[in-house]
Design an enzyme around this catalytic site. Structure first.
Site, PDB file in Angstrom:
ATOM      1  N   LYS A   2     -17.714   2.963  17.471  1.00 53.35           N
ATOM      2  CA  LYS A   2     -19.075   3.503  17.472  1.00 53.35           C
ATOM      3  C   LYS A   2     -19.319   4.367  18.702  1.00 53.35           C
ATOM      4  CE  LYS A   2     -22.116   0.759  15.895  1.00 53.35           C
ATOM      5  NZ  LYS A   2     -22.941  -0.469  15.796  1.00 53.35           N
ATOM      6  N   GLY A  37     -21.581  -5.346  10.567  1.00 49.91           N
ATOM      7  CA  GLY A  37     -22.520  -6.453  10.515  1.00 49.91           C
ATOM      8  C   GLY A  37     -22.057  -7.736  11.145  1.00 49.91           C
ATOM      9  N   ARG A  75     -18.710   6.629  11.159  1.00 48.52           N
ATOM     10  CA  ARG A  75     -17.434   5.918  11.210  1.00 48.52           C
ATOM     11  C   ARG A  75     -16.693   6.209   9.913  1.00 48.52           C
ATOM     12  NH1 ARG A  75     -20.293  -0.026  10.925  1.00 48.52           N
ATOM     13  NH2 ARG A  75     -21.206   0.167   8.856  1.00 48.52           N
ATOM     14  N   HIS A  87     -25.165  -5.183   3.561  1.00 50.40           N
ATOM     15  CA  HIS A  87     -24.033  -5.933   4.133  1.00 50.40           C
ATOM     16  C   HIS A  87     -23.065  -6.386   3.052  1.00 50.40           C
ATOM     17  CE1 HIS A  87     -22.189  -9.836   5.316  1.00 50.40           C
ATOM     18  NE2 HIS A  87     -21.896  -9.142   6.399  1.00 50.40           N
ATOM     19  N   ARG A 101      15.145 -14.750 -12.497  1.00 49.40           N
ATOM     20  CA  ARG A 101      15.424 -16.171 -12.268  1.00 49.40           C
ATOM     21  C   ARG A 101      15.754 -16.835 -13.599  1.00 49.40           C
ATOM     22  NH1 ARG A 101      10.662 -14.662 -10.008  1.00 49.40           N
ATOM     23  NH2 ARG A 101      10.428 -14.715  -7.741  1.00 49.40           N
ATOM     24  N   ARG A 138      20.015 -13.816 -11.310  1.00 44.99           N
ATOM     25  CA  ARG A 138      20.431 -14.883 -10.409  1.00 44.99           C
ATOM     26  C   ARG A 138      20.821 -16.105 -11.218  1.00 44.99           C
ATOM     27  NH1 ARG A 138      16.125 -17.537  -6.406  1.00 44.99           N
ATOM     28  NH2 ARG A 138      15.542 -18.624  -8.324  1.00 44.99           N
ATOM     29  N   GLU A 160      20.693 -16.033   2.104  1.00 50.63           N
ATOM     30  CA  GLU A 160      19.485 -16.833   2.365  1.00 50.63           C
ATOM     31  C   GLU A 160      19.765 -18.010   3.294  1.00 50.63           C
ATOM     32  OE1 GLU A 160      18.173 -18.323  -1.485  1.00 50.63           O
ATOM     33  OE2 GLU A 160      20.207 -18.099  -2.242  1.00 50.63           O
ATOM     34  N   GLY A 212      17.419 -13.263   0.224  1.00 51.43           N
ATOM     35  CA  GLY A 212      16.374 -14.188  -0.232  1.00 51.43           C
ATOM     36  C   GLY A 212      15.560 -14.616   0.975  1.00 51.43           C
ATOM     37  N   THR A 213      14.587 -13.802   1.338  1.00 51.85           N
ATOM     38  CA  THR A 213      13.899 -14.007   2.627  1.00 51.85           C
ATOM     39  C   THR A 213      12.996 -15.233   2.641  1.00 51.85           C
ATOM     40  OG1 THR A 213      12.246 -12.391   1.921  1.00 51.85           O
ATOM     41  CG2 THR A 213      14.025 -11.604   3.354  1.00 51.85           C
ATOM     42  N   ASN A 214      12.635 -15.768   1.465  1.00 52.25           N
ATOM     43  CA  ASN A 214      11.835 -17.002   1.471  1.00 52.25           C
ATOM     44  C   ASN A 214      12.653 -18.145   2.085  1.00 52.25           C
ATOM     45  OD1 ASN A 214       9.999 -15.465   0.062  1.00 52.25           O
ATOM     46  ND2 ASN A 214      10.547 -16.286  -1.934  1.00 52.25           N
ATOM     47  N   ASP A 215      13.843 -18.393   1.525  1.00 55.54           N
ATOM     48  CA  ASP A 215      14.690 -19.466   2.051  1.00 55.54           C
ATOM     49  C   ASP A 215      15.251 -19.116   3.423  1.00 55.54           C
ATOM     50  OD1 ASP A 215      14.243 -21.123  -0.031  1.00 55.54           O
ATOM     51  OD2 ASP A 215      16.219 -20.943  -0.955  1.00 55.54           O
TER      52      ASP A 215
END
Length: 888
Positions: free
Chosen positions: A33, A112, A347, A463, A569, A625, A754, A775-778
């Site tokens: 602002k 707000g 803005r 708002h 899967r 897989r 993984e 396998g980025t989760n494991d």
């Protein structure tokens, strides 16, 4: 011009037609602002003069016991003196008083969420001076009652409803429908009542020293940086690393001086559709908070043209100037004081996903921005809004009322009447619509929890509307026919009583409120969306695939632009009444012959599923897989199901229960799963590979170019992969011979990386792999030692205390997990230069993670079907960010 060391140390920056010390590039110090007030002043717009206390001063305020230093107070007095000279008015004067607004303003817009005080400097003496200077006693009294209310609420913490209740009481006594209907005597009564409320709750009189008012207001704005709603907003919007809020102290201009005055909010384009028109709302004889807070329902800004055509022309000229200067859609606050226009704020305007896309593409066509800028202009996650369903028009039966379409979308749920109730119901899995007279910043957590927001007052710039549009959340405002009974948790709409047990639906695109859960239809895309995606596809280097286990998911992903399946899967295919029984028969078997017999029953199901997916993905690669989860997940745990399975398979209940116990593991995530299953039970692998090859051959014979890839999960040791690869190759050769297929059918065989050891020894594993898929989760679970299912018990604390910068299961841990990904790619390609590397975890649809994956030269990312457009745009932005980094 940016900032230098002296700028950082300087606590206050001035802006006026005679001296402007800041500019738009200083938002880190001046807040968005304050930086824009200085910028607008410098380009000649009619901005009331003032000064900005910096965000670094806010940080110092917290570091030194939350007290204003004597040096800062002296500086504030000095700049007030400068304002007095520039305006010819005097702070606290009883003849021509200088009145001030005190507003917050962080580097990132938080509409707000923090505090504002208007009309500051009024007291019993200067009230007379304001009346004398303006010749308008009613206006002066109205300004004073607003100050006592706002100061009491914002600075002293007196609940706003105490003031509101007293105002309603006096309005009834004076038979005034609106605030503006109160006469002088009515307003005097309001002021007296407000002073009594102030004294009752603070045990002191309303301060008459204007400098005491100012000091307390500045402290209150600084304090508002860490109030719960501001913290919640930053958490919800993942806003981190800011110093604090600036404080903007500005000469007041008044929209409540009579019927030749007014106030409003305007967007230089429609923030919902992106159409290039002046869009917004205004109120005659009002102050800005009346519009933003939704207390009164305003008029469309277009009606200014009939009321004051000269002002409307000035607003159009301001629209053109701001867009030409900022090269983006702007959200502008303005006040008209006795026929003169003032611009109080600009803005970058919050907009829906649809509007973001259209504005970006249109501005390229208008030669305001380049294609590269357009691609960077649209937040990738905003594309999710374009993929949301809408209501089927023919299914809209009982339309109860129509409000203002504040933020598009289709939402259904049970009505709730408080923010806390919305959060409580969501935590129990219940979808809700937050219904309020008007929302306030204190409702932010409930607005986040609700499916949609419905208010009976307020306009499309209130708002609720601004926040909902920024989040892409369905919202209707100004539905005046709604009568809310919060005490009894009901609402009545044109005679229809709705209880908390009734489902309502709201259409944020039309403003319609309906009874019941209305069916939805899938979205359609605009021509601007296709244009932006074409620009993204020409720019990006990463290929975008999808995670899909069914033909339906595959078709959706292909429609969204997926270039193949990166993760199919197979275990999801085993669920279904007949399939699960055959799967359980295989698991419960105690010898190879019995297992093969059961697997033979599963083969046709797998083959048919693969044929459907290969057909949907004709000419595109499909990475299948092999089975990954532990076998116990497929077995019945409930006694009634165990009894039924025992009967169906002709086995004893005791045998089934013993087998369930045998397969139970203390830590199944690290147990008998993935490649370990097919090492011990190779017949499972043989059946799955057979199903894949037979399905591919059947498709090829129907002139459908199936392109399967076989992925072996959870490899940690190269010998696992070398052994299983040989088994896969033998099975492929055997099936081709059986089917007498001599056509070309090259099936790449790769693995998921993984396990951290696999990344560390990727050069050894790459010898036996045609591709890597991370396998980025494991990999995240095993690297950080966090269970994805249990992290919720401590993650909020870790984020609040900044131990972690983000949820590592949403955005890749670049330093730890990311280092393993980078290492595995480098090691793998040291053995096979053209080794294909991709990622198929949930991170494949996260824009920040995609930027990282592009930086380590992956070939593709794979994500859920509805994240494909997000990933396409994020991949293009990753290229452009890299170009910018190289340039810098």
């Amino acid at each position: 011009m940016g900032k230098n060391l002296n700028d950082i140390k300087k606590p206050i920056f001035y802006f006026s037609s005679t001296l402007t010390e800041g500019n738009r590039n200083m938002r880190d110090i001046l807040g968005s602002k304050g930086a824009n007030l200085a910028e607008m002043t410098s380009i000649g717009l009619p901005v009331p003069p003032g000064f900005t206390i910096t965000t670094t001063t806010c940080a110092e305020f917290y570091a030194t016991g939350q007290k204003l230093s004597r040096g800062l107070i002296n500086d504030i007095h000095k700049y007030i003196g400068r304002l007095e000279r520039d305006t010819g008015k005097h702070f606290g004067s009883n003849s021509n008083p200088l009145l001030l607004s005190v507003r917050s303003g962080a580097a990132v817009s938080m509409p707000g969420m923090m505090d504002t005080v208007l009309n500051l400097g009024l007291n019993d003496q200067s009230l007379q001076g304001l009346e004398q200077a303006t010749g308008n006693r009613r206006f002066a009294l109205d300004a004073y009652r607003r100050l006592i209310n706002m100061f009491g609420d914002v600075v002293m913490g007196i609940d706003h409803h105490h003031f509101e209740a007293e105002l309603d009481r006096i309005k009834k006594r004076h038979r005034a429908k609106q605030d503006t209907d109160l006469n002088v005597n009515g307003l005097k009564a309001v002021i007296d009542a407000y002073k009594q409320i102030y004294k009752k709750h603070t045990r002191q009189d309303f301060p008459q020293d204007p400098y005491e008012q100012l000091q307390k207001a500045v402290e209150a704005v600084f304090h508002s940086w860490n109030i719960p709603r501001a913290i919640a907003y930053r958490r919800i919007n993942d806003i981190r690393g800011l110093l604090g809020t600036a404080v903007n102290i500005q000469t007041m201009v008044f929209g409540n001086m009579g019927n030749d005055s007014g106030t409003g909010v305007a967007f230089t384009r429609d923030p919902t559709s992106g159409e290039n028109v002046l869009y917004g709302e205004f109120l005659i004889n009002a102050q800005g908070e009346d519009v933003v807070a939704g207390i009164r329902t305003p008029e469309p800004v277009l009606k200014i043209k009939a009321w004051r055509p000269d002002i409307y022309r000035q607003l159009l000229a301001t629209k053109q100037l701001l867009e030409k200067h900022y090269k983006d859609m702007q959200d502008v606050e303005f006040t008209i004081e006795q026929g003169k226009l003032f611009i109080l704020q600009t803005r970058t305007g919050k907009r829906t996903g649809n509007a973001a896309v259209k504005i970006a593409v249109d501005m390229v066509r208008e030669r305001l921005i380049t294609r590269k800028t357009a691609l960077m202009r649209v937040p990738p996650n905003d594309l999710n809004q374009l993929l949301l369903p809408s209501f089927i028009d023919k299914a809209k039966g009982n339309v109860l009322t129509k409000g203002l379409p504040a933020s598009p979308g289709a939402a259904s749920g049970y009505p709730v009447f408080t923010a806390d109730e919305a959060v409580e119901k969501k935590e129990k899995g219940t979808k809700v619509i937050l219904v309020r007279k008007e929302t306030s910043p204190e409702d932010i957590h409930g607005m986040d929890a609700a499916e949609g927001i419905l208010t009976s007052t307020g306009g499309t710039t209130s708002h609720a509307a601004v926040v909902a549009r920024g989040w892409g959340k369905c919202c209707i405002t100004g539905a005046a026919d709604i009568i809310i009974d919060e005490a009894n948790r009901t609402l009545r709409i044109n005679g229809t009583l709705i209880r908390g047990s009734d489902v309502i639906s709201i259409d944020g695109s039309t403003g319609e409120v309906m009874l019941g859960d209305i069916p939805r239809k899938r979205p359609g895309f605009s021509k601007e969306f296709y244009t932006l995606m074409q620009w993204a596809d020409k720019t990006r280097k990463l290929e975008i695939r999808t995670n899909a286990d069914t033909p339906a998911d595959a078709r959706v992903a292909r429609r969204f632009g997926a270039a193949g399946i990166g993760l199919c899967r197979t275990e999801h295919m085993f669920f279904g009444e007949k399939r699960i029984l055959a799967m359980r028969e295989m698991i419960l078997a105690d010898n190879t012959t019995a297992r093969r017999k059961a697997l033979k029953k599963l083969l046709p199901y797998q083959r048919r599923d693969f044929e459907g997916i290969f057909t949907a993905m004709k000419d595109l690669p499909v990475t299948v897989r092999l089975i990954d989860p532990p076998l116990h997940e497929f077995l019945p745990q409930e006694i009634t199901t165990q009894q039924r399975v025992a009967k169906d398979l002709g086995l004893s209940l005791d045998y089934i229960q013993r087998r369930v116990d045998q397969l139970h593991e203390i830590n199944p995530m690290l147990g008998h799963r993935g490649c370990r299953l097919t090492v011990t039970y190779p017949e499972i692998l043989e059946m799955q590979v057979r199903a894949i090859v037979e399905a591919a051959i059947n498709c090829r014979r129907r002139h459908i170019n199936a392109m399967p890839e076989i992925m072996i999960p959870l490899i940690g040791v190269d010998k696992e992969l070398s052994m299983l690869r040989e088994l896969v190759l033998r099975t492929i050769t055997a099936v081709k011979a059986e089917k007498q297929y001599d056509g070309k059918l090259a099936i790449p065989i790769g693995t998921m990386i993984e396990i951290p050891r696999a990344a560390l020894t990727a050069d050894e594993i790459a010898v036996h792999a045609d591709f890597f898929s991370f396998g980025t989760n494991d990999l995240t679970q095993m690297t950080l030692g966090y269970s994805r299912d249990d992290i919720g018990s401590f993650l909020p604390e870790y984020l609040d205390k900044q131990i972690l910068p983000h949820n590592p299961f949403q955005t890749i841990d670049m330093i730890g997990v990311g280092q393993l990904v980078d290492m595995a790619v480098t090691k793998g390609r040291s053995v096979k230069e053209k080794l294909k590397c991709g990622i198929c975890g949930e991170h494949g649809g996260d824009p920040d993670s995609i930027t990282f994956f592009a930086s380590v030269n992956l070939d593709y990312v794979s994500c859920s079907p509805f994240r494909v457009p997000v990933a396409r745009l994020a991949a293009a932005q990753a290229v452009l960010k890299n170009q910018l980094d190289l340039f810098i």
